[in-house]
Write a protein that holds these residues in place. Sequence first.
Motif, PDB file in Angstrom:
ATOM      1  N   TRP A  50      18.647   2.007  58.111  1.00  0.00           N
ATOM      2  CA  TRP A  50      17.698   2.963  57.535  1.00  0.00           C
ATOM      3  C   TRP A  50      17.915   3.141  56.043  1.00  0.00           C
ATOM      4  CZ3 TRP A  50      14.043   2.547  60.509  1.00  0.00           C
ATOM      5  CH2 TRP A  50      14.199   2.542  61.891  1.00  0.00           C
ATOM      6  N   ALA A  61      26.905   3.883  54.504  1.00  0.00           N
ATOM      7  CA  ALA A  61      26.072   2.722  54.225  1.00  0.00           C
ATOM      8  C   ALA A  61      25.491   2.855  52.827  1.00  0.00           C
ATOM      9  CB  ALA A  61      24.942   2.611  55.247  1.00  0.00           C
ATOM     10  N   GLN A  79      27.849  -1.883  54.722  1.00  0.00           N
ATOM     11  CA  GLN A  79      28.223  -0.919  55.762  1.00  0.00           C
ATOM     12  C   GLN A  79      29.732  -0.739  55.708  1.00  0.00           C
ATOM     13  OE1 GLN A  79      25.905   0.585  58.336  1.00  0.00           O
ATOM     14  NE2 GLN A  79      27.637   1.984  58.148  1.00  0.00           N
ATOM     15  N   TRP A 134      19.955  -4.645  59.221  1.00  0.00           N
ATOM     16  CA  TRP A 134      20.227  -4.642  60.664  1.00  0.00           C
ATOM     17  C   TRP A 134      21.348  -5.620  60.996  1.00  0.00           C
ATOM     18  CZ3 TRP A 134      18.762  -8.734  64.170  1.00  0.00           C
ATOM     19  CH2 TRP A 134      18.877  -8.401  65.529  1.00  0.00           C
ATOM     20  N   TYR A 155      20.860  11.380  53.976  1.00  0.00           N
ATOM     21  CA  TYR A 155      20.628  10.271  53.063  1.00  0.00           C
ATOM     22  C   TYR A 155      20.446  10.781  51.636  1.00  0.00           C
ATOM     23  CZ  TYR A 155      20.233   7.339  57.138  1.00  0.00           C
ATOM     24  OH  TYR A 155      20.533   6.672  58.298  1.00  0.00           O
ATOM     25  N   THR A 204      33.125   1.437  57.225  1.00  0.00           N
ATOM     26  CA  THR A 204      33.682   2.332  58.233  1.00  0.00           C
ATOM     27  C   THR A 204      35.127   2.630  57.864  1.00  0.00           C
ATOM     28  OG1 THR A 204      34.420   0.523  59.667  1.00  0.00           O
ATOM     29  CG2 THR A 204      32.218   1.376  60.041  1.00  0.00           C
ATOM     30  N   ASP A 245      32.799   5.898  56.344  1.00  0.00           N
ATOM     31  CA  ASP A 245      31.701   5.742  57.301  1.00  0.00           C
ATOM     32  C   ASP A 245      30.357   5.898  56.588  1.00  0.00           C
ATOM     33  OD1 ASP A 245      33.579   5.470  59.397  1.00  0.00           O
ATOM     34  OD2 ASP A 245      33.762   7.645  59.511  1.00  0.00           O
ATOM     35  N   GLU A 299      24.769  -4.202  59.693  1.00  0.00           N
ATOM     36  CA  GLU A 299      25.203  -3.103  60.564  1.00  0.00           C
ATOM     37  C   GLU A 299      25.709  -3.643  61.894  1.00  0.00           C
ATOM     38  OE1 GLU A 299      23.067   0.607  62.798  1.00  0.00           O
ATOM     39  OE2 GLU A 299      22.541   0.313  60.685  1.00  0.00           O
ATOM     40  N   ARG A 344      29.463  -3.472  63.637  1.00  0.00           N
ATOM     41  CA  ARG A 344      29.622  -2.930  64.987  1.00  0.00           C
ATOM     42  C   ARG A 344      30.458  -3.868  65.861  1.00  0.00           C
ATOM     43  NH1 ARG A 344      24.689  -2.945  66.400  1.00  0.00           N
ATOM     44  NH2 ARG A 344      24.231  -1.008  65.318  1.00  0.00           N
ATOM     45  N   PRO A 399      24.400   7.311  56.670  1.00  0.00           N
ATOM     46  CA  PRO A 399      25.283   6.878  57.754  1.00  0.00           C
ATOM     47  C   PRO A 399      24.958   5.504  58.321  1.00  0.00           C
ATOM     48  CG  PRO A 399      23.737   8.530  58.549  1.00  0.00           C
ATOM     49  CD  PRO A 399      23.560   8.461  57.065  1.00  0.00           C
ATOM     50  N   ARG A 400      23.681   5.080  58.298  1.00  0.00           N
ATOM     51  CA  ARG A 400      23.297   3.814  58.930  1.00  0.00           C
ATOM     52  C   ARG A 400      22.603   2.907  57.924  1.00  0.00           C
ATOM     53  NH1 ARG A 400      20.471   3.642  64.552  1.00  0.00           N
ATOM     54  NH2 ARG A 400      21.020   1.457  64.109  1.00  0.00           N
TER      55      ARG A 400
END
Length: 259
Positions: A218, A181, A147, A121, A243, A149, A179, A124, A128, A214-215
């Motif tokens: 998770w 993770a 992460q 978290w 995933y 991008t 993009d 990420e 951001r 993507p994230r």
Amino acid sequence: MAETGRTAPPAGFVPRSGLRHAEHVMGTVFSFDIRDPPTPALAGALRTAVSRLHRIDALFSTYRPESAISRLARDATTLEREPEEVAVVLRLCEEAQRRTRGCFTACPGGRLDPSGLVKGWAVEGAARVLCEAGARNVYVNGGGDIQLTGEAAPGRPWRVGIADPCRPGRLLTTVEGRDLAVATSGTAERGHHIIDPRTGAPATGLLSATVTGPRLIWADVYATAAVVLGTEAAEWIAGLDGYGLLAVPADGIGLVRRG
């Protein structure tokens, strides 16, 4: 892997080619590699991202007796008295437990410890902060939780090496993408430290599990759950849209790939 520096950029600092930085925080090293033309706004965002990591560490470190999470664990405070981030993370932990069918929990062994979610978290969130300041090509690595991008260079995706749990210092393989993770859980550095919440015993079905998606929040949760699930992990990950899994079985023979 990204090149890193040693200190945060001073106020007003604008390097000639990108921004790179390494920060020791949360018991590990966070590496930043921004491949966009440097601007004062991006340098400021990098400082903000680093400051946020230290704030998260102060709130969630289970090694600090006065952190919010430590005080909550010993009933020395209430959730209402703590910053909103604490409630946000605990709600995410509840969602993670639902998503993983109980294979992830913020109370391993009955002790409040959301560390298995906090680092992903935090990474990420750091990415951001940079993207909201205008960055488009960013690499943030917090102790192996990554992460990404944009791209490493025009027309060239980011590439990340995955450590071989059976051969220290060697790579198992590489993954690449835009993009994207990448999160890995397993025994390579800390042995069988992941507890199966369903049994209370260490999870031993896999040596390592790398999840891409993507994230990062998770991907990180799913990697931990995959280690708990062991041989059932591949089929479970296959049902998660977006995933993928790269796993090393407990005997170290062969690889399991899904997605």
